[in-house]
Design an enzyme around this catalytic site. Structure first.
Site, PDB file in Angstrom:
ATOM      1  N   TYR A  87      27.085  24.504  56.118  1.00 10.22           N
ATOM      2  CA  TYR A  87      27.171  25.943  56.346  1.00 10.22           C
ATOM      3  C   TYR A  87      26.532  26.709  55.188  1.00 10.22           C
ATOM      4  CZ  TYR A  87      29.005  30.658  56.206  1.00 10.22           C
ATOM      5  OH  TYR A  87      29.111  32.018  56.109  1.00 10.22           O
TER       6      TYR A  87
ATOM      7  N   HIS B  88      22.217  42.026  51.520  1.00  6.92           N
ATOM      8  CA  HIS B  88      23.466  42.634  51.043  1.00  6.92           C
ATOM      9  C   HIS B  88      23.217  43.728  49.998  1.00  6.92           C
ATOM     10  CE1 HIS B  88      26.969  40.834  52.912  1.00  6.92           C
ATOM     11  NE2 HIS B  88      26.312  39.683  52.966  1.00  6.92           N
TER      12      HIS B  88
ATOM     13  N   ASN C  17      29.978  34.692  47.431  1.00  5.73           N
ATOM     14  CA  ASN C  17      31.103  34.487  48.336  1.00  5.73           C
ATOM     15  C   ASN C  17      32.353  34.158  47.525  1.00  5.73           C
ATOM     16  OD1 ASN C  17      32.691  33.976  50.524  1.00  5.73           O
ATOM     17  ND2 ASN C  17      31.391  32.401  51.413  1.00  5.73           N
TER      18      ASN C  17
ATOM     19  N   ARG D 168      67.888  59.381  31.374  1.00  5.74           N
ATOM     20  CA  ARG D 168      68.943  58.374  31.487  1.00  5.74           C
ATOM     21  C   ARG D 168      68.473  57.119  32.219  1.00  5.74           C
ATOM     22  NH1 ARG D 168      73.755  59.357  35.457  1.00  5.74           N
ATOM     23  NH2 ARG D 168      73.029  61.489  35.187  1.00  5.74           N
TER      24      ARG D 168
END
Length: 520
Positions: A66, A96, A208, A292
């Site tokens: 892949y 990208h 990735n 407090r």
């Protein structure tokens, strides 16, 4: 290569050999306080080379891998012709290149480079040493890719922002170098660094993964940890300025509610306030909640920080690309380690805890400036006296700004991770939004640090005015030293003046962690 360092190397190095790093390592690298150094041990070099060699053998045997012999994501069913396989990684970072928004700061960018190098140094990404060395060179020479902050959904990791790292390694796009924005090719050529030609799988290996969100998370954690301590110190000052009751932080009181965080905050307050304890016989037995209950509010952040550290450092020390290359078992393992869910959860939760601390300080300031509730201090903490008091307004506008910053911080606390979207033809149909969560967290921290800076002005003013009203206070050593330091930085506000420069100076000091506060 002929390489000339732009400055002397820092004395300390962070070694990248696949062993565990801390978020302090990343933060130190982000500030150039240490240098990045790849291991040269034979064992490390063999581990890196075994993964790359295994992929080469698979390719030679026509193996299907892949992102190497197939397209990416939903395009995984597309078979790449063998002669085009070398071009595929370069197409990945090219398409990208569509980021937007601000650029990451130099500190953030260095942290991204360090975080990606840490992941690839695990030795299970199938990359060659040339890629690791190129990342090391960017850090060493401070060649910083210009990375747009927006465009990542946090799975498959930080694809779009990391594409700018991949492109710069290959001599493309732009960098920030020596104070100027320049073409990457020009800077690499100036330093004699040859642009990288990516091997199969190396485009995926760089992009990735979770490097951007994890880098930002490291920086956010460090800032949150310091803000936690500053909020505690400011609370101690405000108890004094308000003539408050230090017995709200009694050790026996906190022993019966065994949350470690509030117990630690209360213990710090006891040390700070030990020299000036109001009497138990005062008519006002109980201060308002913002004083407090301060240990209970700050203590949530104090308790959460160790948990967040574990999640961030586990991600920092993970191999988080896909597929994972097992060089020992000679297997290609397809999975989803790029999913940034732990960082998303940590950042969504951290910004909530930090914003609550900002809100606590905002409430303390509202009490301090209001003459109905500040027990004898002048309205708006004005230091003006006599007839000039009528035209002076003290910290009135500061309180308005603090309220605005707090409201904006609280508005940012909606979790980013609940906005998962299905993307990329429903291949990425459940995504983490971890990078958006990390950016949100940094924005909440920025706003909260502005609140803290304003509170430092207010507490310096409040304690000085309490001394004017009630006589000299007996401050403990830590409070006395810090009040003296603040006095040098911030002259008492008697006549109205603009305070923006002092606020900016205090912000710089906060982010540089200039005050040493509490021991671990």
């Amino acid at each position: 290569m002929s390489l000339s360092l732009q400055s002397l190397e820092p004395e300390r190095s962070v070694y990248f050999d696949g062993s565990r790093l801390t978020l302090e390592d990343v933060c130190a690298l982000s500030r150039r306080e240490c240098s990045a150094e790849l291991s040269t041990s034979p064992e490390f070099l063999r581990r890196i080379s075994r993964g790359a060699e295994f992929l080469d053998r698979l390719l030679a045997e026509d193996g299907v891998i892949y992102g190497v012999t197939t397209g990416y994501g939903d395009s995984c069913t597309v078979t790449i012709p063998p002669r085009l396989v070398p071009e595929l990684p370069h197409h990945l970072y090219t398409y990208h290149g569509c980021g937007a928004g601000r650029f990451l700061t130099p500190e953030e960018t260095r942290a991204v480079l360090a975080t990606r190098l840490a992941s690839l140094a695990q030795g299970v990404s199938g990359v060659g040493m040339a890629l690791l060395r190129q990342l090391e060179l960017l850090l060493r020479h401070d060649i910083l890719p210009l990375i747009p902050a927006e465009g990542s959904v946090g799975a498959s990791g930080d694809l779009t922002p990391l594409s700018y790292v991949a492109a710069v390694l290959c001599g493309e796009r732009e960098v920030w170098y020596r104070g100027a924005r320049r073409p990457a090719a020009e800077v690499l050529a100036q330093l004699g660094i040859k642009p990288l030609r990516l091997r199969p799988k190396e485009g995926l290996a760089i992009m990735n993964g979770t490097a951007v969100m994890t880098a930002l998370a490291c920086l956010a954690w460090e800032r949150a940890e310091y803000l936690c301590q500053l909020a505690t110190r400011i609370t101690a000052f405000n108890v004094l300025a308000s003539a408050g009751n230090a017995h709200h932080f009694d050790e026996a009181l906190f022993a019966v509610k065994p949350h470690a965080g509030p117990q630690r905050v209360a213990a710090r307050l006891r040390v700070d306030l030990t020299a000036d304890r109001p009497s138990r016989n005062e008519k006002r037995l109980q201060d308002r909640y913002s004083l407090r209950c301060a240990p209970h509010v700050i203590g949530v952040l104090e308790d959460a920080l160790p948990f967040f550290r574990t999640q961030i450092e586990n991600e920092l020390n993970s191999a988080n690309d896909n597929p994972i290359i097992d060089p020992d078992g000679e297997r290609v393992l397809h999975g989803g380690h790029f999913y940034g869910g732990h960082i998303a959860f940590a950042m969504d939760s951290l910004k909530n805890a930090v914003a609550n601390v900002a809100d606590l300080l905002d409430r303390q300031l509202a009490l301090l400036v209001d003459s109905r509730f500040n027990h004898g201090l002048p309205p708006n903490l004005s230091g003006a006296t006599g007839e000039r008091a009528a035209i002076n307004h003290g910290l009135k506008a500061v309180q308005i700004s603090v309220s605005a910053w707090t409201a904006e911080a609280l508005k940012q606390t909606l979790p980013a991770s609940i906005f998962s979207r299905s993307t990329e033809c429903h291949n990425q149909d459940k995504v983490s939004m971890g990078t958006i969560a990390a950016r949100d967290c940094l924005r909440v921290l920025e706003l909260s640090e502005q609140v803290v800076a304003a509170m430092l002005i207010a507490t310096r003013q409040g304690v000085a005015l309490r001394q004017r009203v009630d006589g000299e206070l007996s401050l403990g050593p830590a409070l006395s030293a810090m009040q003296a330091d603040l006095g040098k930085r911030i002259p008492l506000v008697e006549e109205d003046r603009a305070l923006d420069r002092e606020l900016q100076g205090l912000l710089t000091a906060i982010r540089a962690r200039e005050w040493r506060l509490y021991e671990a």
